[in-house]
Design a protein around this motif. Structure first.
Motif, short mmCIF file in Angstrom:
data_model
loop_
_atom_site.label_atom_id
_atom_site.label_comp_id
_atom_site.label_asym_id
_atom_site.label_seq_id
_atom_site.Cartn_x
_atom_site.Cartn_y
_atom_site.Cartn_z
N GLU A 1 0.68 -1.25 -0.12
CA GLU A 1 0.18 0.11 -0.06
C GLU A 1 0.66 1.39 -0.05
OE1 GLU A 1 -0.38 -2.47 2.53
OE2 GLU A 1 -1.92 -3.56 1.74
N ARG A 2 0.33 2.10 -0.93
CA ARG A 2 1.10 3.51 -0.85
C ARG A 2 0.00 4.69 -0.86
NH1 ARG A 2 3.98 3.78 -6.60
NH2 ARG A 2 2.08 3.71 -7.81
N VAL A 3 0.41 5.88 -0.62
CA VAL A 3 -0.10 7.11 -0.69
C VAL A 3 0.64 8.30 -1.48
CG1 VAL A 3 0.55 7.86 1.35
CG2 VAL A 3 -1.45 8.85 0.55
N SER A 4 -0.16 8.91 -2.05
CA SER A 4 0.34 10.10 -2.95
C SER A 4 -0.36 11.21 -2.12
CB SER A 4 0.45 10.20 -4.13
OG SER A 4 1.00 9.03 -4.73
N ASP A 5 0.17 12.47 -1.81
CA ASP A 5 -0.54 13.35 -1.13
C ASP A 5 -0.18 14.64 -1.61
OD1 ASP A 5 -2.60 14.63 0.37
OD2 ASP A 5 -2.34 13.63 2.16
N TRP A 6 -0.90 15.83 -1.82
CA TRP A 6 -0.67 16.99 -2.46
C TRP A 6 -1.43 17.89 -1.47
CZ3 TRP A 6 -2.22 13.15 -5.59
CH2 TRP A 6 -1.11 12.80 -6.45
N ASN A 7 -0.44 19.13 -0.90
CA ASN A 7 -1.29 20.12 -0.37
C ASN A 7 -1.71 21.04 -1.37
OD1 ASN A 7 -1.86 22.18 1.49
ND2 ASN A 7 0.13 22.67 2.13
N LEU A 8 -3.05 21.70 -1.35
CA LEU A 8 -3.60 22.43 -2.40
C LEU A 8 -3.30 24.00 -1.85
CD1 LEU A 8 -6.84 20.42 -2.90
CD2 LEU A 8 -4.63 20.31 -4.09
N SER A 9 -2.47 24.35 -1.24
CA SER A 9 -2.16 25.72 -0.68
C SER A 9 -0.85 25.77 -0.67
CB SER A 9 -3.06 26.11 0.27
OG SER A 9 -2.48 25.58 1.53
N ASP A 10 -0.31 27.08 -0.75
CA ASP A 10 1.06 27.32 -0.66
C ASP A 10 1.54 27.48 1.04
OD1 ASP A 10 1.79 27.14 -3.28
OD2 ASP A 10 1.36 29.19 -3.57
N SER A 11 0.55 27.46 1.69
CA SER A 11 0.63 27.42 3.15
C SER A 11 1.53 26.51 3.87
CB SER A 11 -0.67 27.46 3.96
OG SER A 11 -0.59 27.55 5.38
N ALA A 12 2.26 26.91 5.02
CA ALA A 12 3.11 26.09 5.73
C ALA A 12 2.39 24.96 6.28
CB ALA A 12 4.11 26.62 6.66
N PRO B 1 -1.02 22.68 6.09
CA PRO B 1 -1.82 22.19 4.97
C PRO B 1 -3.28 22.75 5.35
CG PRO B 1 -0.74 20.26 5.93
CD PRO B 1 -0.26 21.50 6.67
N GLN B 2 -4.06 23.21 4.39
CA GLN B 2 -5.34 23.74 4.66
C GLN B 2 -6.32 22.78 3.69
OE1 GLN B 2 -5.13 27.79 3.45
NE2 GLN B 2 -4.24 28.46 5.42
N ALA B 3 -5.79 22.12 2.59
CA ALA B 3 -6.46 21.54 2.04
C ALA B 3 -5.43 20.33 1.25
CB ALA B 3 -7.36 22.02 0.85
N ALA B 4 -5.70 19.18 1.06
CA ALA B 4 -5.17 18.12 0.26
C ALA B 4 -5.76 17.17 -0.40
CB ALA B 4 -4.54 17.17 1.43
N HIS B 5 -4.91 16.86 -1.25
CA HIS B 5 -5.57 15.56 -2.39
C HIS B 5 -4.49 14.36 -1.95
CE1 HIS B 5 -7.48 14.15 -6.06
NE2 HIS B 5 -6.36 13.82 -6.28
N ALA B 6 -5.41 13.15 -1.74
CA ALA B 6 -4.79 12.23 -1.34
C ALA B 6 -5.03 10.88 -2.56
CB ALA B 6 -4.94 11.55 -0.10
N LYS B 7 -4.29 10.15 -2.97
CA LYS B 7 -4.49 8.81 -3.69
C LYS B 7 -3.85 7.78 -2.71
CE LYS B 7 -3.83 6.32 -7.92
NZ LYS B 7 -3.00 6.42 -9.16
N PHE B 8 -4.78 6.81 -2.24
CA PHE B 8 -4.09 5.45 -1.61
C PHE B 8 -4.18 4.50 -2.78
CE2 PHE B 8 -5.63 8.27 1.74
CZ PHE B 8 -4.60 8.10 2.86
N ASP B 9 -3.14 3.68 -2.76
CA ASP B 9 -3.40 2.49 -3.64
C ASP B 9 -2.82 1.29 -2.90
OD1 ASP B 9 -3.03 3.72 -6.39
OD2 ASP B 9 -1.01 4.49 -5.90
N PHE B 10 -3.89 0.21 -3.17
CA PHE B 10 -4.00 -1.01 -2.41
C PHE B 10 -3.87 -1.98 -3.65
CE2 PHE B 10 -6.54 1.99 0.00
CZ PHE B 10 -5.62 2.07 1.33
#
Length: 133
Positions: A1-12, A14-23
């Motif tokens: 299993e693994r995850v890819s995650d992106w912070n959707l703002s430039d803030s130090a 996180p205020q929002a994130a997009h995650a993809k979990f692979d199983f």
């Protein structure tokens, strides 16, 4: 299993994130915002034979759509998940009996969160989730 995650703002922070979990061959994709005043309402899980929809604001919160597309409504506990987990934790403390499955589940959740945070620091590069999920 693994995850890819992106912070959707430039803030130090996180205020929002997009995650993809692979199983293995399956993936779960989620967009989360800590700032949104709108309560998350729908979660959809799809596979080759069926789709399950969780509508957190509906009277019939779980709907299962199989081959014919007609929904069925599986039974589920009315108790809130966090209430159930806190009750199990308090029971374990009071009884002195630990449930290894609960401990493993907690460790898996922490491992997934840690991997997601690491992926954000690496600009969305996939990170292996350590431990069982």
């Amino acid at each position: 299993e693994r995850v890819s995650d992106w912070n959707l703002s430039d803030s130090a922070q996180p205020q929002a994130a997009h995650a993809k979990f692979d199983f293995g061959d399956a993936s779960v994709i989620s967009t989360i915002s800590w700032l949104s005043p709108i309560q998350r309402r729908l979660t959809t899980i799809s596979c080759s034979n069926a789709t399950m929809v969780l509508d957190d604001l509906s009277d019939r919160r779980i709907a299962l759509h199989e081959g014919d597309g007609q929904p069925s409504y599986p039974a589920y506990a009315a108790e809130l998940p966090l209430t159930r987990e806190l009750t199990a934790f308090i029971t374990a403390i009071r009884s002195g009996k630990l449930d290894p499955r609960q401990i493993q589940m907690g460790m898996s959740v922490v491992s997934a969160i840690t991997a997601a945070e690491d992926s954000i620091r690496r600009d969305g590069q996939p990170v292996e989730i350590l431990g069982e999920l």
